[in-house]
Design a protein around this motif. Structure first.
Motif, PDB file in Angstrom:
ATOM      1  N   ARG A  72      92.797  67.073 -50.645  1.00 54.14           N
ATOM      2  CA  ARG A  72      91.861  68.186 -50.514  1.00 54.14           C
ATOM      3  C   ARG A  72      92.594  69.475 -50.819  1.00 54.14           C
ATOM      4  N   ALA A  73      91.973  70.345 -51.592  1.00 52.75           N
ATOM      5  CA  ALA A  73      92.570  71.633 -51.942  1.00 52.75           C
ATOM      6  C   ALA A  73      92.068  72.710 -50.976  1.00 52.75           C
ATOM      7  N   PRO A  74      92.787  73.830 -50.854  1.00 54.55           N
ATOM      8  CA  PRO A  74      92.329  74.919 -49.987  1.00 54.55           C
ATOM      9  C   PRO A  74      90.952  75.465 -50.381  1.00 54.55           C
ATOM     10  N   ASN A  75      90.580  75.344 -51.657  1.00 52.88           N
ATOM     11  CA  ASN A  75      89.262  75.810 -52.084  1.00 52.88           C
ATOM     12  C   ASN A  75      88.194  74.728 -51.915  1.00 52.88           C
ATOM     13  N   MET A  76      88.526  73.657 -51.177  1.00 53.59           N
ATOM     14  CA  MET A  76      87.629  72.547 -50.831  1.00 53.59           C
ATOM     15  C   MET A  76      87.373  71.572 -51.977  1.00 53.59           C
ATOM     16  N   MET A  77      88.020  71.729 -53.118  1.00 56.30           N
ATOM     17  CA  MET A  77      87.894  70.737 -54.183  1.00 56.30           C
ATOM     18  C   MET A  77      88.464  69.419 -53.671  1.00 56.30           C
ATOM     19  N   LEU A  78      87.878  68.313 -54.119  1.00 54.60           N
ATOM     20  CA  LEU A  78      88.270  66.988 -53.659  1.00 54.60           C
ATOM     21  C   LEU A  78      88.850  66.194 -54.818  1.00 54.60           C
ATOM     22  N   GLN A  79      90.031  65.594 -54.614  1.00 55.02           N
ATOM     23  CA  GLN A  79      90.628  64.777 -55.662  1.00 55.02           C
ATOM     24  C   GLN A  79      90.247  63.325 -55.432  1.00 55.02           C
ATOM     25  N   VAL A  80      89.727  62.688 -56.484  1.00 54.49           N
ATOM     26  CA  VAL A  80      89.359  61.277 -56.453  1.00 54.49           C
ATOM     27  C   VAL A  80      89.901  60.602 -57.713  1.00 54.49           C
ATOM     28  N   SER A  81      89.872  59.303 -57.711  1.00 51.38           N
ATOM     29  CA  SER A  81      90.306  58.552 -58.887  1.00 51.38           C
ATOM     30  C   SER A  81      89.085  57.917 -59.542  1.00 51.38           C
ATOM     31  N   ILE A  82      88.833  58.285 -60.803  1.00 52.99           N
ATOM     32  CA  ILE A  82      87.710  57.722 -61.564  1.00 52.99           C
ATOM     33  C   ILE A  82      88.279  57.122 -62.840  1.00 52.99           C
ATOM     34  N   GLU A  83      88.024  55.844 -63.035  1.00 54.25           N
ATOM     35  CA  GLU A  83      88.516  55.105 -64.204  1.00 54.25           C
ATOM     36  C   GLU A  83      90.030  55.218 -64.337  1.00 54.25           C
ATOM     37  N   GLY A  84      90.737  55.188 -63.202  1.00 53.86           N
ATOM     38  CA  GLY A  84      92.189  55.233 -63.198  1.00 53.86           C
ATOM     39  C   GLY A  84      92.799  56.617 -63.337  1.00 53.86           C
ATOM     40  N   ALA A  85      91.990  57.628 -63.501  1.00 56.93           N
ATOM     41  CA  ALA A  85      92.504  58.991 -63.668  1.00 56.93           C
ATOM     42  C   ALA A  85      92.200  59.819 -62.415  1.00 56.93           C
ATOM     43  N   ALA A  86      93.185  60.594 -61.976  1.00 57.51           N
ATOM     44  CA  ALA A  86      92.979  61.493 -60.833  1.00 57.51           C
ATOM     45  C   ALA A  86      92.265  62.747 -61.328  1.00 57.51           C
ATOM     46  N   VAL A  87      91.083  63.008 -60.784  1.00 58.27           N
ATOM     47  CA  VAL A  87      90.287  64.176 -61.168  1.00 58.27           C
ATOM     48  C   VAL A  87      89.833  64.891 -59.908  1.00 58.27           C
ATOM     49  N   TRP A  88      89.417  66.126 -60.072  1.00 55.34           N
ATOM     50  CA  TRP A  88      88.939  66.951 -58.960  1.00 55.34           C
ATOM     51  C   TRP A  88      87.452  67.197 -59.112  1.00 55.34           C
ATOM     52  N   VAL A  89      86.711  67.101 -58.012  1.00 58.90           N
ATOM     53  CA  VAL A  89      85.268  67.357 -58.036  1.00 58.90           C
ATOM     54  C   VAL A  89      84.935  68.494 -57.072  1.00 58.90           C
ATOM     55  N   PRO A  90      83.983  69.345 -57.454  1.00 53.53           N
ATOM     56  CA  PRO A  90      83.548  70.416 -56.546  1.00 53.53           C
ATOM     57  C   PRO A  90      82.701  69.827 -55.415  1.00 53.53           C
ATOM     58  N   PRO A  91      82.892  70.278 -54.200  1.00 52.50           N
ATOM     59  CA  PRO A  91      82.173  69.685 -53.071  1.00 52.50           C
ATOM     60  C   PRO A  91      80.662  69.899 -53.103  1.00 52.50           C
ATOM     61  N   HIS A  92      80.201  70.953 -53.783  1.00 47.16           N
ATOM     62  CA  HIS A  92      78.762  71.195 -53.819  1.00 47.16           C
ATOM     63  C   HIS A  92      78.032  70.242 -54.773  1.00 47.16           C
TER      64      HIS A  92
END
Length: 135
Positions: A72-92
């Protein structure tokens, strides 16, 4: 319409609107800790870093469900793994579940410091580094 009847209809509508979020939570009981349950918006943007650039957009039906949050980033972005790649998604843009203790709010407020407790403020400044000479 009587106020009581309106209240019952309003409560029913709210419960129907919240049902998809409850259902997603039940489906993801196998994922422990923080989790992204499902897409909330018709499209979800994927970013390369918490403050990075958008690298891809996934449609809601193609966005995977029940993803473990790896960071989790201080700006609330969430890191997940999709198709083997680490990506960040906005919580909204996603339905998510966060577990564990929330970080303490450590900042000075306009009308005083963290050491002053006033009114209905609960747990303000607790678990923060204390200034010398304060209780």
């Amino acid at each position: 319409m009587k106020p009581a009847g309106f209240g019952i209809i309003l409560a029913g509508a709210l419960m129907l609107g919240a049902a998809p979020a409850w259902a997603a939570s039940d489906e993801c009981s196998s994922v422990t800790g923080d989790a992204v349950l499902s897409a909330r918006t018709p499209q979800v943007d994927l970013y390369d870093a918490p403050n990075g650039k958008r690298i891809k957009t996934l449609d809601q039906d193609k966005f995977p469900k029940c993803l473990a949050v790896t960071q989790r980033a201080p700006n609330m972005m969430l890191q997940v793994s999709i198709e083997g790649a680490a990506v960040w998604v906005p919580p909204h843009m996603v339905n998510y579940r966060l577990s564990g203790k929330k970080p303490a709010i450590c900042r000075n407020l306009a009308m005083g410091g963290n050491d002053t407790k006033v009114g209905a403020t609960r747990a303000l400044g607790e678990d923060c580094p204390q200034k010398a000479g304060t209780p």
